[in-house]
Scaffold this motif. Structure first.
Motif, PDB file in Angstrom:
ATOM      1  N   ARG A 192     -55.732  66.907  32.537  1.00  0.00           N
ATOM      2  CA  ARG A 192     -56.502  67.196  31.406  1.00  0.00           C
ATOM      3  C   ARG A 192     -55.647  67.200  29.945  1.00  0.00           C
ATOM      4  O   ARG A 192     -56.148  67.311  29.070  1.00  0.00           O
ATOM      5  N   LEU A 220     -54.716  64.665  28.987  1.00  0.00           N
ATOM      6  CA  LEU A 220     -54.912  63.155  28.320  1.00  0.00           C
ATOM      7  C   LEU A 220     -55.962  63.382  27.158  1.00  0.00           C
ATOM      8  O   LEU A 220     -56.064  62.291  26.432  1.00  0.00           O
ATOM      9  N   LYS A 221     -56.468  64.682  26.909  1.00  0.00           N
ATOM     10  CA  LYS A 221     -57.460  64.675  25.512  1.00  0.00           C
ATOM     11  C   LYS A 221     -56.615  64.468  24.620  1.00  0.00           C
ATOM     12  O   LYS A 221     -55.521  64.782  24.236  1.00  0.00           O
ATOM     13  N   GLY A 243     -60.107  53.476  33.556  1.00  0.00           N
ATOM     14  CA  GLY A 243     -59.907  54.331  32.569  1.00  0.00           C
ATOM     15  C   GLY A 243     -61.333  55.164  32.274  1.00  0.00           C
ATOM     16  O   GLY A 243     -61.075  56.365  31.931  1.00  0.00           O
ATOM     17  N   THR A 244     -62.237  54.343  32.062  1.00  0.00           N
ATOM     18  CA  THR A 244     -63.748  54.789  31.560  1.00  0.00           C
ATOM     19  C   THR A 244     -64.088  55.931  32.678  1.00  0.00           C
ATOM     20  O   THR A 244     -64.534  57.118  32.178  1.00  0.00           O
ATOM     21  N   GLY A 258     -62.185  58.963  32.450  1.00  0.00           N
ATOM     22  CA  GLY A 258     -62.297  59.969  31.442  1.00  0.00           C
ATOM     23  C   GLY A 258     -63.924  60.668  31.560  1.00  0.00           C
ATOM     24  O   GLY A 258     -63.787  61.805  31.292  1.00  0.00           O
ATOM     25  N   LYS A 259     -64.598  59.924  32.348  1.00  0.00           N
ATOM     26  CA  LYS A 259     -65.914  60.655  32.479  1.00  0.00           C
ATOM     27  C   LYS A 259     -65.810  61.572  33.483  1.00  0.00           C
ATOM     28  O   LYS A 259     -66.411  62.717  33.585  1.00  0.00           O
ATOM     29  N   LEU A 289     -63.680  64.017  29.566  1.00  0.00           N
ATOM     30  CA  LEU A 289     -62.991  63.657  28.231  1.00  0.00           C
ATOM     31  C   LEU A 289     -63.884  62.861  27.230  1.00  0.00           C
ATOM     32  O   LEU A 289     -63.518  62.756  26.077  1.00  0.00           O
ATOM     33  N   LYS A 314     -64.878  60.279  24.984  1.00  0.00           N
ATOM     34  CA  LYS A 314     -64.010  59.311  24.137  1.00  0.00           C
ATOM     35  C   LYS A 314     -62.878  60.066  23.576  1.00  0.00           C
ATOM     36  O   LYS A 314     -62.051  59.605  22.707  1.00  0.00           O
ATOM     37  N   GLU A 315     -62.558  61.248  24.036  1.00  0.00           N
ATOM     38  CA  GLU A 315     -61.526  62.036  23.732  1.00  0.00           C
ATOM     39  C   GLU A 315     -59.937  61.422  24.505  1.00  0.00           C
ATOM     40  O   GLU A 315     -59.286  61.949  23.817  1.00  0.00           O
ATOM     41  N   MET A 316     -60.335  60.462  25.220  1.00  0.00           N
ATOM     42  CA  MET A 316     -59.327  59.783  25.726  1.00  0.00           C
ATOM     43  C   MET A 316     -59.742  58.326  25.573  1.00  0.00           C
ATOM     44  O   MET A 316     -60.538  57.591  25.874  1.00  0.00           O
ATOM     45  N   ARG A 317     -58.983  57.603  24.695  1.00  0.00           N
ATOM     46  CA  ARG A 317     -59.315  56.415  24.046  1.00  0.00           C
ATOM     47  C   ARG A 317     -58.660  55.264  25.102  1.00  0.00           C
ATOM     48  O   ARG A 317     -57.286  55.387  25.176  1.00  0.00           O
TER      49      ARG A 317
END
Length: 321
Positions: A131, A133-134, A151-152, A155-156, A160, A162-165
């Protein structure tokens, strides 16, 4: 994509194609086979290929094989597309993506080697749990790659978005360099690529992507050009048999493997012996259609593939016993 990135890849493929063209002249009555691997410094790619070549397992099969290790998965894909490589070891995601985007290849063996992707962060990073990673930037070798999809997905799954780029770095070395310099907060790479840095206390693994994937999965596979498989099916079977003998040799000869890692891959004795237990290839190299479907559907779900190719176009089990 920037010209500075494209040119070296095309240049590498062109050199490999020249080698292939010159080697098409029969040597001692044998037509040369070009076997390729990506990421030349990755231990799981280096050891069996070196063993097959140096210990004579391909020669035992009556084959004349040249192994070409590339510096990236993209360069290897370019070589396969150009016909500069007949077959090679790669990630299942790369094999599926290559086939689906027009490279005339198919998966001919699932070597059953577990090669997990992790998010890696510096040992002293403030990031202690997923978490955290936000608000971070996580580097992957390039956008549109398997690492990007992982990675996508992560994040999903973590909520998160797009809060994890996810940031494309331009290659594995650039990703690691960016992490060490603090330009990015973490990288998403495999255990075999990052093991040395973990062993020496530079990085630590934060989260395994395996925890977010279906149980039935494929990691490393061998792909072959479809024309090579159609024109020289017997040689392809022998190529795979020789490679399997090489994997068994590696697993049974830790001292040879450790020495190879020390002299060619710059491993310390302790790091080489620590990673050795992870180098475990399977006996049954047939592709599981369910595992293949899971990987394909994953790539479609997370935008790496625009459409879902038919499973039967992606693989064949007729070349493995």
């Amino acid at each position: 994509m920037k010209k500075g990135v494209i040119f070296p890849q095309l240049a590498i493929a062109a050199v490999a194609f020249l080698i292939f063209s010159l080697s098409a002249i029969p040597a001692m009555g044998q037509q040369k086979i070009i076997f390729s691997t990506p990421i030349r410094t990755a231990v799981h790619a280096d050891l069996p290929s070196a063993a097959a070549e140096q210990q004579g397992f391909w020669k035992q099969m009556g084959l004349n094989v040249q192994w070409i290790p590339f510096g990236s998965g993209r360069a290897q894909s370019d070589a396969l597309a150009a016909g500069a490589s007949n077959a090679g070891m790669t990630l299942s995601t790369s094999g599926i993506r290559g086939s689906a985007t027009g490279i005339p290849i198919m998966i001919v063996a699932d070597v059953k080697l577990r090669n997990d992707f992790f998010v890696w962060v510096p040992v002293k990073s403030r990031i202690r749990k997923p978490r955290d990673l936000k608000g971070t930037k996580i580097g992957v070798p390039r956008l549109g790659s398997a690492a990007h999809a992982y990675g996508t997905a992560l994040g999903k799954k973590l909520g998160l978005g797009k809060e994890m780029r996810i940031v494309g770095t331009g290659g594995v070395r650039a990703a690691v360099a960016g992490l060490r310099k603090g330009a990015i907060d973490g990288v998403l790479l495999t255990q075999f690529i990052m093991f040395r840095l973990k062993h020496t206390g530079v990085v630590r693994d934060l989260v395994s992507l395996r925890d977010y994937l279906p149980k039935q999965w494929m990691d490393n596979v061998i792909v072959a050009r479809k024309d090579f498989a159609a024109q020289r099916p017997s040689d392809l079977k022998k190529l795979l048999k020789g490679y399997k003998l090489a994997t068994k040799f590696v697993m049974k000869n830790p001292d040879w493997a450790v020495n190879r890692m020390k002299t060619n891959l710059r491993y310390t004795e302790s790091a080489a012996r620590a990673i050795f237990p992870l180098l475990r290839w399977g006996d049954d190299w047939k592709t599981d259609p369910k595992a293949l479907k899971n990987v394909r559907d994953f790539l479609v779900e997370y935008g790496i593939l625009r459409k879902s190719p038919k499973l039967e176009t992606l693989y064949s089990n007729e070349f493995v016993s």
